[in-house]
Design an enzyme around this catalytic site. Structure first.
Site, PDB file in Angstrom:
ATOM      1  N   TYR A   1      -2.084  -0.269  10.341  1.00 17.36           N
ATOM      2  CA  TYR A   1      -2.351  -0.825   8.689  1.00 17.36           C
ATOM      3  C   TYR A   1      -1.017  -0.887   7.860  1.00 17.36           C
ATOM      4  O   TYR A   1      -0.577  -1.673   7.415  1.00 17.36           O
ATOM      5  CB  TYR A   1      -3.340  -0.052   7.935  1.00 17.36           C
ATOM      6  CG  TYR A   1      -3.745  -0.502   6.375  1.00 17.36           C
ATOM      7  CD1 TYR A   1      -3.916  -1.572   6.246  1.00 17.36           C
ATOM      8  CD2 TYR A   1      -3.268   0.516   5.770  1.00 17.36           C
ATOM      9  CE1 TYR A   1      -4.155  -2.025   4.921  1.00 17.36           C
ATOM     10  CE2 TYR A   1      -3.538   0.126   4.064  1.00 17.36           C
ATOM     11  CZ  TYR A   1      -3.780  -0.859   3.895  1.00 17.36           C
ATOM     12  OH  TYR A   1      -3.918  -1.256   2.708  1.00 17.36           O
TER      13      TYR A   1
ATOM     14  N   SER B   1       0.983  -1.383  -0.039  1.00 20.63           N
ATOM     15  CA  SER B   1      -0.093   0.054  -0.074  1.00 20.63           C
ATOM     16  C   SER B   1       0.877   1.172  -0.036  1.00 20.63           C
ATOM     17  O   SER B   1       1.982   1.360   0.517  1.00 20.63           O
ATOM     18  CB  SER B   1      -0.672  -0.019   1.174  1.00 20.63           C
ATOM     19  OG  SER B   1      -1.400   1.166   1.578  1.00 20.63           O
TER      20      SER B   1
HETATM   21  N1  LIG Z   1      -8.443  -0.139  -2.643  1.00 13.96           N
HETATM   22  C1  LIG Z   1      -7.528   0.531  -2.301  1.00 13.96           C
HETATM   23  O1  LIG Z   1      -7.367   1.728  -2.657  1.00 13.96           O
HETATM   24  C2  LIG Z   1      -6.024   0.106  -1.844  1.00 13.96           C
HETATM   25  C3  LIG Z   1      -5.027   0.765  -1.635  1.00 13.96           C
HETATM   26  C4  LIG Z   1      -3.865   0.101  -1.057  1.00 13.96           C
HETATM   27  C5  LIG Z   1      -3.742  -1.189  -0.779  1.00 13.96           C
HETATM   28  N2  LIG Z   1      -5.087  -1.966  -0.959  1.00 13.96           N
HETATM   29  C6  LIG Z   1      -4.923  -3.410  -0.905  1.00 13.96           C
HETATM   30  O2  LIG Z   1      -5.450  -4.089  -1.582  1.00 13.96           O
HETATM   31  C7  LIG Z   1      -6.000  -5.263  -1.355  1.00 13.96           C
HETATM   32  C8  LIG Z   1      -7.255  -5.413  -1.784  1.00 13.96           C
HETATM   33  O3  LIG Z   1      -7.920  -4.198  -1.449  1.00 13.96           O
HETATM   34  P1  LIG Z   1      -9.708  -4.108  -1.775  1.00 13.96           P
HETATM   35  O4  LIG Z   1      -9.696  -2.463  -1.964  1.00 13.96           O
HETATM   36  O5  LIG Z   1     -10.027  -4.692  -2.782  1.00 13.96           O
HETATM   37  O6  LIG Z   1     -10.219  -4.349  -0.185  1.00 13.96           O
HETATM   38  P2  LIG Z   1     -11.467  -5.076  -0.170  1.00 13.96           P
HETATM   39  O7  LIG Z   1     -11.761  -4.999   1.524  1.00 13.96           O
HETATM   40  O8  LIG Z   1     -12.495  -4.665  -0.997  1.00 13.96           O
HETATM   41  O9  LIG Z   1     -10.903  -6.621  -0.357  1.00 13.96           O
HETATM   42  C9  LIG Z   1     -10.322  -7.427   0.785  1.00 13.96           C
HETATM   43  C10 LIG Z   1     -11.065  -8.904   0.713  1.00 13.96           C
HETATM   44  O10 LIG Z   1     -10.422  -9.753   1.672  1.00 13.96           O
HETATM   45  C11 LIG Z   1     -11.426 -10.207   2.454  1.00 13.96           C
HETATM   46  N3  LIG Z   1     -10.732 -10.552   3.698  1.00 13.96           N
HETATM   47  C12 LIG Z   1     -10.171  -9.921   4.701  1.00 13.96           C
HETATM   48  N4  LIG Z   1      -9.665 -10.684   5.531  1.00 13.96           N
HETATM   49  C13 LIG Z   1      -9.795 -11.872   5.334  1.00 13.96           C
HETATM   50  C14 LIG Z   1      -9.270 -13.136   5.945  1.00 13.96           C
HETATM   51  N5  LIG Z   1      -8.769 -12.913   6.930  1.00 13.96           N
HETATM   52  N6  LIG Z   1      -9.497 -14.115   5.016  1.00 13.96           N
HETATM   53  C15 LIG Z   1     -10.124 -14.200   4.064  1.00 13.96           C
HETATM   54  N7  LIG Z   1     -10.518 -13.002   3.085  1.00 13.96           N
HETATM   55  C16 LIG Z   1     -10.231 -12.009   4.008  1.00 13.96           C
HETATM   56  C17 LIG Z   1     -12.454  -9.322   2.751  1.00 13.96           C
HETATM   57  O11 LIG Z   1     -13.592  -9.916   3.098  1.00 13.96           O
HETATM   58  C18 LIG Z   1     -12.382  -8.635   1.401  1.00 13.96           C
HETATM   59  O12 LIG Z   1     -13.352  -9.015   0.459  1.00 13.96           O
HETATM   60  C19 LIG Z   1      -5.620  -5.274   0.319  1.00 13.96           C
HETATM   61  O13 LIG Z   1      -4.689  -6.180   0.339  1.00 13.96           O
HETATM   62  C20 LIG Z   1      -5.699  -3.789   0.610  1.00 13.96           C
HETATM   63  O14 LIG Z   1      -4.844  -3.597   1.837  1.00 13.96           O
HETATM   64  C21 LIG Z   1      -5.903  -1.472  -1.245  1.00 13.96           C
END
Ligand SMILES: NC(=O)c1ccc[n+]([C@@H]2O[C@H](COP(=O)([O-])OP(=O)(O)OC[C@H]3O[C@@H](n4cnc5c(N)ncnc54)[C@H](O)[C@@H]3O)[C@@H](O)[C@H]2O)c1
Length: 332
Positions: free
Chosen positions: A152, A127
């Protein structure tokens, strides 16, 4: 090829699964469908994949080391795209243990699965939050990022360190992607594009933190998916000739890249893009900076674009128009 996509019901994982399936790959998607935000949205995202016979969904917690080990041993994945995590900076102030379980224990179970089953490439989500209070712009993967300002961010930086140790010890090729504020249709309800659109469309006041003096490098979902699909084909190799490893590369088959739009947008321009897309003017509530937040993000994406020949380029106005259209349709 056979892929594991973790977080397949999540925003980014859902689009990556869709793209891999449409390219003809076999995809096993896992997600624990937790209620950090409305699980109905996660289930409706999964419905988008129903038509793909090459997609299998399994409800599974990545922190469950026994079940994850069994999944890897049974399925023998070629590649893993690890996107499941407890996301969100603000939630980590009150719920730190959710980040330890999903982001640290969960990353360890995935690394172990990859190690014991000879996975050929692990691509995982880091991230932009790892840059913390970094003032040098744009943020480069070669900058030192040793001072996270939220748990985080600390877990995401830890993921990169954990990945390096597995790349070094077991020759597991790993690529970490530092995502910069990803948005678009089916996006997360805890993020500004959704929260602001929801408020503006429903004539509610919006909270404008740091009195609007913020900048974000917003990255459209299609650009993120394109970047992930291209980079998972670029498998890092061990290179013992590297004399002085940088923070983002090593002798081990290990790489970290930024993936952002490379164009920071001011908070006020972002609000204007939503106002234009929604055809309404926002009522604004100006507030101070929140703990754990950073004033600006801006991605240097040279290391990524050099290897994949692609740069995210969606303009915020176009991207937010797509988002507002989806938001209206979804809430009908
Ligand atoms: N969206 C952004 O802007 C952004 C920015 C930086 C990093 N990220 C990273 O990208 C990745 C995807 O992000 P996103 O925006 O799709 O988030 P999101 O929350 O929509 O997707 C993450 C998914 O992981 C699942 N999850 C969480 N903990 C879990 C566990 N213990 N076991 C199984 N499933 C689990 C959740 O139910 C969720 O559906 C994440 O790692 C997030 O930290 C996202």
């Amino acid at each position: 090829m056979k892929y594991l996509v973790t977080g397949a019901a999540g925003f980014i994982g859902n689009f990556v699964s869709e793209r891999l399936c449409s390219l003809g790959h076999d995809v096993v998607g896992i997600d624990n469908l937790n209620d950090y935000y409305d699980p109905t949205l996660k289930k409706r995202r999964l419905d988008r994949l129903i038509g793909f016979k090459n997609f299998t969904f399994i409800k599974l917690d990545i922190a469950d080391r026994k079940l994850i080990a069994k999944l890897f041993a049974t399925e023998k994945f070629d590649r893993v795209i690890h996107l499941a995590a407890q996301a969100g900076v603000r939630y980590s102030l009150d719920n730190p243990m959710a980040y330890i379980d999903s982001n640290l224990v969960g990353m360890a179970t995935i690394l172990e699965g990859c190690r014991h089953n000879k996975v050929k490439h692990l691509v995982y989500a880091s991230s932009s939050s790892v840059y913390g209070m970094n003032e040098k712009m744009p943020f480069s993967v070669d900058d030192a990022v040793d001072h996270p300002v939220s748990l985080y961010a600390a877990t995401k930086k830890s993921n990169e360190l954990m990945a390096h140790s597995y790349s070094h010890l077991y020759d597991l090729p790993t690529t970490g992607l530092r995502f910069f504020t990803v948005y678009g249709p089916w996006g997360r309800p805890d993020m500004a594009p959704f929260l602001f659109t929801d408020a503006i469309v429903n004539n509610k006041k919006i909270n404008v933190f740091n009195n609007g003096e913020m900048q974000r490098d917003f990255t459209y979902i299609d650009d993120i998916v394109e970047g992930i699909i291209r980079i998972q084909d670029v498998i890092p190799a061990r290179n013992n000739a590297i004399a002085k490893p940088s923070p983002a590369s090593a002798k081990a088959p290990y790489r970290v890249h930024n993936i952002g739009n490379n164009v920071p947008v001011s908070l006020m321009s972002f609000i204007e893009a939503i106002e234009q897309a929604a055809g309404k003017v926002a009522e604004k509530n100006y507030l101070p900076m929140q703990a754990g937040d950073v004033p600006a993000t801006f991605a240097d994406i040279d290391s990524l674009s050099n290897v994949i020949g692609f740069k995210p380029a969606t303009d915020i106005k176009d991207g937010m128009q797509q988002f507002v259209n989806w938001y209206r349709e979804y809430n009908q």
